[in-house]
Design a protein around this motif. Structure first.
Motif, PDB file in Angstrom:
ATOM      1  N   ARG A   1       0.817  -1.183   0.171  1.00  0.00           N
ATOM      2  CA  ARG A   1       0.003   0.050  -0.054  1.00  0.00           C
ATOM      3  C   ARG A   1       0.822   1.160  -0.044  1.00  0.00           C
ATOM      4  O   ARG A   1       0.616   2.224  -0.779  1.00  0.00           O
ATOM      5  N   ALA A   2       1.981   1.230   0.936  1.00  0.00           N
ATOM      6  CA  ALA A   2       2.902   2.266   0.606  1.00  0.00           C
ATOM      7  C   ALA A   2       3.611   2.628  -0.708  1.00  0.00           C
ATOM      8  O   ALA A   2       3.631   3.844  -1.082  1.00  0.00           O
ATOM      9  N   VAL A   3       3.828   1.523  -1.464  1.00  0.00           N
ATOM     10  CA  VAL A   3       4.416   1.683  -2.600  1.00  0.00           C
ATOM     11  C   VAL A   3       3.437   2.396  -3.519  1.00  0.00           C
ATOM     12  O   VAL A   3       3.640   3.304  -4.250  1.00  0.00           O
ATOM     13  N   GLN A   4       2.186   1.952  -3.218  1.00  0.00           N
ATOM     14  CA  GLN A   4       1.189   2.375  -4.123  1.00  0.00           C
ATOM     15  C   GLN A   4       0.755   3.830  -4.127  1.00  0.00           C
ATOM     16  O   GLN A   4       0.444   4.631  -5.025  1.00  0.00           O
ATOM     17  N   LEU A   5       0.984   4.410  -2.727  1.00  0.00           N
ATOM     18  CA  LEU A   5       0.655   5.655  -2.300  1.00  0.00           C
ATOM     19  C   LEU A   5       1.585   6.603  -2.704  1.00  0.00           C
ATOM     20  O   LEU A   5       1.437   7.893  -2.541  1.00  0.00           O
ATOM     21  N   CYS A   6       2.911   6.091  -2.643  1.00  0.00           N
ATOM     22  CA  CYS A   6       3.952   7.120  -2.751  1.00  0.00           C
ATOM     23  C   CYS A   6       3.819   8.215  -4.074  1.00  0.00           C
ATOM     24  O   CYS A   6       3.822   7.726  -5.070  1.00  0.00           O
ATOM     25  N   PRO A   7       3.669   9.358  -3.863  1.00  0.00           N
ATOM     26  CA  PRO A   7       3.471  10.372  -4.955  1.00  0.00           C
ATOM     27  C   PRO A   7       4.569  10.506  -6.067  1.00  0.00           C
ATOM     28  O   PRO A   7       4.435  10.980  -7.225  1.00  0.00           O
ATOM     29  N   SER A   8       5.641  10.166  -5.342  1.00  0.00           N
ATOM     30  CA  SER A   8       6.842  10.387  -6.287  1.00  0.00           C
ATOM     31  C   SER A   8       7.411   9.173  -6.867  1.00  0.00           C
ATOM     32  O   SER A   8       8.396   9.196  -7.791  1.00  0.00           O
ATOM     33  N   GLY A   9       6.852   8.078  -6.473  1.00  0.00           N
ATOM     34  CA  GLY A   9       7.179   6.802  -7.097  1.00  0.00           C
ATOM     35  C   GLY A   9       8.798   6.328  -6.596  1.00  0.00           C
ATOM     36  O   GLY A   9       9.551   5.612  -7.342  1.00  0.00           O
TER      37      GLY A   9
END
Length: 63
Positions: free
Chosen positions: A50-58
């Protein structure tokens, strides 16, 4: 699961820390991601994904 964090593209939004605080932190200097556990236990897998998906900068990736 292995996690990679690219501090060069991190913008310090902190979504990773809010989502998986056992795995991620933020640098006190510039707020960029600090990886506390590059190979977290299976119990953290859903939160890390989920954290990977939510990261706005990738800046985060997992394998």
């Amino acid at each position: 699961m292995k996690i990679k964090a690219d501090t060069e593209i991190c913008i310090g939004a902190g979504m990773c820390v809010l989502t998986a605080p056992e795995v991620f932190d933020q640098s006190e200097d510039d707020g960029t991601v600090v990886l506390l556990d590059p190979d977290p236990p299976a119990a953290q897998e859903a939160a890390v994904r989920r954290a990977v998906q939510l990261c706005p900068s990738g800046a985060l990736s997992n394998s």
